[in-house]
Structure formats: structure tokens, C-alpha cells
Design an enzyme around this catalytic site. Sequence first.
Site, short mmCIF file in Angstrom:
data_model
loop_
_atom_site.label_atom_id
_atom_site.label_comp_id
_atom_site.label_asym_id
_atom_site.label_seq_id
_atom_site.Cartn_x
_atom_site.Cartn_y
_atom_site.Cartn_z
N GLU A 56 -17.07 2.51 -17.71
CA GLU A 56 -17.80 2.87 -18.81
C GLU A 56 -18.76 1.82 -19.23
O GLU A 56 -20.01 1.95 -19.54
CB GLU A 56 -16.95 3.50 -19.90
CG GLU A 56 -16.26 4.67 -19.58
CD GLU A 56 -14.70 4.33 -19.31
OE1 GLU A 56 -13.80 5.08 -19.56
OE2 GLU A 56 -14.65 3.22 -18.35
N ARG A 188 -4.90 0.65 4.65
CA ARG A 188 -4.33 -0.56 4.10
C ARG A 188 -5.18 -1.26 3.11
O ARG A 188 -4.82 -1.72 2.32
CB ARG A 188 -4.13 -1.40 5.24
CG ARG A 188 -3.01 -1.07 6.42
CD ARG A 188 -2.72 -1.98 7.66
NE ARG A 188 -1.98 -1.80 8.63
CZ ARG A 188 -1.60 -2.56 9.54
NH1 ARG A 188 -2.09 -3.51 9.82
NH2 ARG A 188 -0.63 -1.83 10.45
N THR A 200 11.56 -2.99 12.88
CA THR A 200 10.23 -3.16 13.25
C THR A 200 9.90 -4.37 13.16
O THR A 200 8.90 -4.73 14.02
CB THR A 200 9.50 -2.03 12.44
OG1 THR A 200 10.00 -0.93 12.33
CG2 THR A 200 8.12 -2.04 12.65
N LEU A 208 0.56 -6.81 10.10
CA LEU A 208 0.24 -5.75 8.82
C LEU A 208 -0.71 -6.20 7.68
O LEU A 208 -0.67 -5.97 6.64
CB LEU A 208 1.54 -5.78 8.05
CG LEU A 208 2.88 -5.31 8.82
CD1 LEU A 208 3.94 -5.31 7.82
CD2 LEU A 208 2.89 -4.01 9.32
#
Length: 435
Positions: A56, A188, A200, A208
Site C-alpha cells: 500500500e 520451488r 530419497t 533441491l
Amino acid sequence: MSITPHDERFMAAAIRLSRWHLGRTATNPSVGCLIVRDGVIVGRAVTALSGRPHAETQALAEAGALARGATAYVTLEPCSHHGRTPPCSEALIDYGVARVVISVTDPDPRVSGRGIAMLREAGIEVDAGVLEAEGRQSLAAYLTRQTKNRPYVTLKLAVSADGMIGREGEGQVAITGPEARAQVQALRAETDAILVGIGTAIADDPLLTVRLPGLQSQSPIRIVLDPSLVLPLTSKLVETAREVPVIVVAREEVWPLSSDAEGLPPSALPGISPTRGEIGKRRDPNSPVSDGDGFALRQDVGQGANPDPISPLVGEMPGRAEGGAAPTDLDSRRAALEAAGVEVVHCNPYHPEVLLPALATRGISSLLVEGGAKTARLFLEAGLVDRIQLYQAPVVIGERGIESPLTRSDIPSGFAHTGTLMFGGDRLDEYERGL
């Protein structure tokens, strides 16, 4: 004044604008604001990177004198409290705005309804609830952390034509094509943290991170559920921990995993206990789930959470984690990881109803769960997934395939199908719970 098609058109534009900085405004929500005079946009802004200044004040500054008598379209109720900056409601009043149109009322108890009341007391006309469903979707991460004391959780799965997400013993297997993978990279970039299980992390050795040109700096915090600290020091995650933060969630040493411990209710389990300083400035000191030291105090994660303890994941128990044997000296292992720049925290990795509020105390509002199948089931069984992104590819995995924890035919109850998109030959179906 009744809501007009023009109001909806300008609010839709403000919502689109708000998405520009998703995941990049720290603990503050990414808000969009338009200042419109005589049907012309004279000021526009989105919450600045790192969360300040707010939308704003920037939009008003751009509009200048043209803001007097204009209409402001804001995706979230303007703040009414004094923090590091004066209230946005006060700025709207000072600039002489005649009308404020709001999509979503802020659930923050410091603001909720007070911003609207302040504007109306100053003689400004206020209309709220315009395109509220769309506004809530764009603010989903912020609203979840405020109302459920946990991050908004997205589960992403890429499934082959024969219902598999990988092949045993082969690490990462390309299932989707480059278009779909680029879309995941963009997801991501607008997410605070990404989480995988230790199976994993060892089998795939993933980075990642975000690798899209221009967005590399927006990589999320990387989290690994690793109860026995078996994450290899030579893994890509550890080797890049000083560039992009890595958190390893280990079992609570003072409450070892046993058959008795597994039967304890979540409220009896310890919270997350940082072993060193907080990552950057992610933690929100005003969060109601923090005692000021980063320790989780509350386990109330709102509706949808499973009140029962979650069973440990087969194959990821201490002493038989996938891909490696449990170390005999957790202290030395922790010291080695910390020396490499990894943060080790202690919390039962298999109780997401405890872990998620602890992450929220650090200002993590959105979490992407990417792997593997066991970790996906963990969050699904706990009832703590808010959105499912299910990619389906024409690739066939065949023998030794790892079965997907869900497909289009068995989406859990409570999820609504919100859309289908095609990326090359890959299909994305998205499902969401109501906020």
C-alpha cells in the site's frame, strides 16, 4: 456501494500482481495493491522483497497526489498496528483515498477487522470479500500459518504411466519432460522450504535448488528427515549447505525411539530444538507458536491433523536407514554435519504434527514435500497436505518400480480438483483442500 465488474477486474489484477513475490517476502504475506482514479491505474505495487515496505505505501507513493479521491484495491486487509513501519491504514487515510476494496480480511489478531474499522472511522468507504476465493488462494501460505500454526504443505508427485514414481536402486529416474520440470523449479522458487526423507536424499543425491535462469537465488531451505544422521558428508546437500541452507531433522536424543515412545501422544513429544543460530531471519518473533527462542510450544495445527502418532517409515528407522548404516556416535556425526554448514535439529521426524508448527516458528509459511513415497504417505496419513500436484507422464517404469502413494483414482477425501494443465506430453492435475 455495490461491487461492480470493474471492481472484480481491478482486484483480479491486484491478485496477479501479489504473486510476483510469493515466497520472497519473509514472514510477511505477498500483497498486491492498485490505486485507481477515474478507471485508470495511477499506482501499483507488491510487498517488497524481504517483506518491507508494504504494497500500500509503495502504491500510494507512486500515485502521489492522484491518490486523493481514488480507490485502493488491496488483496489483504491493510495493517492497523505499528511495527517497524506505520500502519498501512493510516497511510491510506493520510493520502486521502476515498474508497478501499479488500479481497481477504487479515486473520492476524493485531489486524483482523481493525484495519477496516480505522478506515471507516476516517470516512473512507470499505468493501471487503471481493474475489475472496482467489485472494485466499494467493495468500494460502500466510493464512495457513496464521490460522493453523503451521506451513501450507504442497505434495508434488511425478507418476509414470504404470503408476510408479521411480525404480529401486537407480536413484533419480526422469519421468516428466523438461517443460514439467521447469514448472516444478518455478514452484520451488515461490516456496519457503522443501522436504525429503533420508531414503530419497541418499538414493537420489538431489540438490533441491532452483536452477531456472534468474531465479537461482530463490532456492528454498532444504529439509531432510534423517533420524540417525546418516546423510553423507559427500552428498550434494551437505556440500552446498553454506550456499543454500540445509536442516536435518534428527530423532530427539533425550527421547529415543522405542516401542513405548512410539505410543506417546504428540503433546508428550519434544519440540524442535535448534543446535545453533536460526537460519537468516526466517523466524517470526511475533508468532504465537514461539516462546522467543525458536522452541515449539503448541502442537495445535488446526483441522485436518491426525491426533494419533504416525508410525515410523519402514526402511527409515534408526539403524536401518535406506542407503547407509546408522552411525554409532551421533554427537560426532552431528558435529561433522554442522562443521559443513548443516543445521541439525532434534524432533521426532515421524510426527509432522509436531514438526510443522516448529517450522512455522521460524517463519516458514510454505513447505513443498517432494520425496519419496514413504515421506509422502507420512504427510498424507497425518492429514497435513493442503495441495497435491500430481504430474502424470507417458513413461513406463516397468520392473522394480516404486509404486506411487496415490494416483488420480484414489485422491483422499476432502480435496477438490482445481485444474488440469499440460506441459509437453505431461499432465498436471492439482487438488486442494479448503482453507
